[in-house]
Design an enzyme around this catalytic site. Structure first.
Site, short mmCIF file in Angstrom:
data_model
loop_
_atom_site.label_atom_id
_atom_site.label_comp_id
_atom_site.label_asym_id
_atom_site.label_seq_id
_atom_site.Cartn_x
_atom_site.Cartn_y
_atom_site.Cartn_z
N HIS A 205 21.63 52.20 37.18
CA HIS A 205 23.04 52.24 37.58
C HIS A 205 23.32 53.46 38.46
O HIS A 205 24.02 53.39 39.45
CB HIS A 205 23.95 52.33 36.34
CG HIS A 205 23.90 51.14 35.43
ND1 HIS A 205 23.64 51.25 34.08
CD2 HIS A 205 24.10 49.82 35.66
CE1 HIS A 205 23.68 50.05 33.52
NE2 HIS A 205 23.95 49.16 34.45
N LYS B 297 28.66 39.61 25.99
CA LYS B 297 27.86 40.64 25.32
C LYS B 297 28.72 41.43 24.34
O LYS B 297 29.83 41.81 24.70
CB LYS B 297 27.31 41.65 26.35
CG LYS B 297 26.45 41.08 27.46
CD LYS B 297 26.08 42.21 28.42
CE LYS B 297 25.35 41.71 29.65
NZ LYS B 297 25.17 42.76 30.67
N ARG C 25 18.58 43.49 40.87
CA ARG C 25 17.21 43.82 40.47
C ARG C 25 16.27 42.74 41.00
O ARG C 25 15.87 42.77 42.13
CB ARG C 25 17.10 43.93 38.94
CG ARG C 25 17.59 45.26 38.43
CD ARG C 25 17.88 45.21 36.98
NE ARG C 25 18.98 44.30 36.68
CZ ARG C 25 19.66 44.29 35.56
NH1 ARG C 25 19.34 45.09 34.59
NH2 ARG C 25 20.66 43.46 35.38
N SER D 45 20.14 47.93 30.38
CA SER D 45 20.69 48.62 29.21
C SER D 45 20.08 48.05 27.94
O SER D 45 19.79 48.79 27.00
CB SER D 45 22.22 48.46 29.17
OG SER D 45 22.78 49.02 30.32
P1 ADP Z 1 27.20 43.51 33.57
O1 ADP Z 1 27.29 43.22 32.12
O2 ADP Z 1 28.51 43.42 34.29
O3 ADP Z 1 26.09 42.81 34.30
P2 ADP Z 1 25.66 45.95 33.57
O4 ADP Z 1 26.15 47.24 33.04
O5 ADP Z 1 24.53 45.30 32.86
O6 ADP Z 1 26.95 45.06 33.61
O7 ADP Z 1 25.29 46.10 35.11
C1 ADP Z 1 26.24 46.47 36.06
C2 ADP Z 1 25.68 46.22 37.44
O8 ADP Z 1 24.56 47.05 37.67
C3 ADP Z 1 25.20 44.80 37.69
O9 ADP Z 1 25.46 44.47 39.03
C4 ADP Z 1 23.72 44.89 37.44
O10 ADP Z 1 23.01 43.90 38.16
C5 ADP Z 1 23.43 46.27 37.99
N1 ADP Z 1 22.25 46.87 37.38
C6 ADP Z 1 21.96 47.04 36.09
N2 ADP Z 1 20.76 47.65 35.92
C7 ADP Z 1 20.28 47.86 37.16
C8 ADP Z 1 19.08 48.41 37.69
N3 ADP Z 1 18.11 48.86 36.91
N4 ADP Z 1 18.95 48.45 39.03
C9 ADP Z 1 19.93 47.96 39.82
N5 ADP Z 1 21.05 47.41 39.41
C10 ADP Z 1 21.25 47.36 38.10
#
Ligand code: ADP
Length: 160
Positions: free
Chosen positions: A17, A41, A91, A129
């Site tokens: 992030h 989630k 990703r 996460s």
């Molecule tokens: P959500 O539940 O809205 O998907 P996340 O907190 O899991 O929220 O992720 C927020 C954003 O960050 C999403 O666009 C996700 O694809 C991106 N993201 C999460 N982890 C990574 C990573 N390791 N590299 C790039 N983007 C990421």
């Protein structure tokens, strides 16, 4: 001033992030990082904890980043900030289908708001996460994958 909104669950924030945030800051003058609840989630950390971890991890960029919790339709938040860009991280192929349909749906609802995708550094392509929580839960090291403040919080949360 060019602004954008980066929404996510951030449960917790990872270096993946942070990498997206740093890249977005090269494209925009101001970035609103929005902690949201994903109905799909059940978060491990409260909204307050998720905001605090982001604040702790990003304190050096304070003037160009605003971190907020928002409980509602994201498009309304984007409009309230007078922005018209949503940033999402990509990703692997696995993110694509979900992000593609969400971006098109959002544009159907609000034609002037666009979603842009930023690809992560390859080192973080496997980071999520949930995988971080799994490692921490079983006592593994998450060093290098998450900001220091998150590492500490995970240790405290999952210590037996
Ligand atoms: P959500 O539940 O809205 O998907 P996340 O907190 O899991 O929220 O992720 C927020 C954003 O960050 C999403 O666009 C996700 O694809 C991106 N993201 C999460 N982890 C990574 C990573 N390791 N590299 C790039 N983007 C990421």
């Amino acid at each position: 001033m060019k602004t954008a909104v980066y929404p996510g669950t951030f449960d917790p924030v990872t270096n993946g992030h942070i990498d997206i945030i740093e890249r977005a800051l090269k494209l925009f003058d101001k970035l609103y990082v929005v902690v949201a609840d994903n109905p799909q989630k059940a978060p491990t950390f409260t909204a307050k904890e998720r905001v605090e971890m982001l604040q702790g991890a990003l304190k050096q960029n304070n003037d160009r980043i605003e971190i907020q919790y928002f409980d509602g339709l994201l498009l309304n938040y984007v409009k309230s900030k007078k922005s018209n860009v949503i940033v999402r991280g990509l990703r692997a192929i696995s993110d694509f289908e979900f992000e593609f349909s969400r971006a098109l749906l959002n544009r159907e609802l609000e034609k002037d708001i666009d979603t842009i995708f930023i690809m992560t550094k390859d080192d973080y392509a496997f980071l999520s996460s949930s995988i971080i929580k799994e490692i921490a839960m079983f006592g593994g090291s998450v060093k290098g994958f998450v900001p220091k403040i998150v590492e500490k919080k995970l240790k405290k949360t999952f210590k037996k």
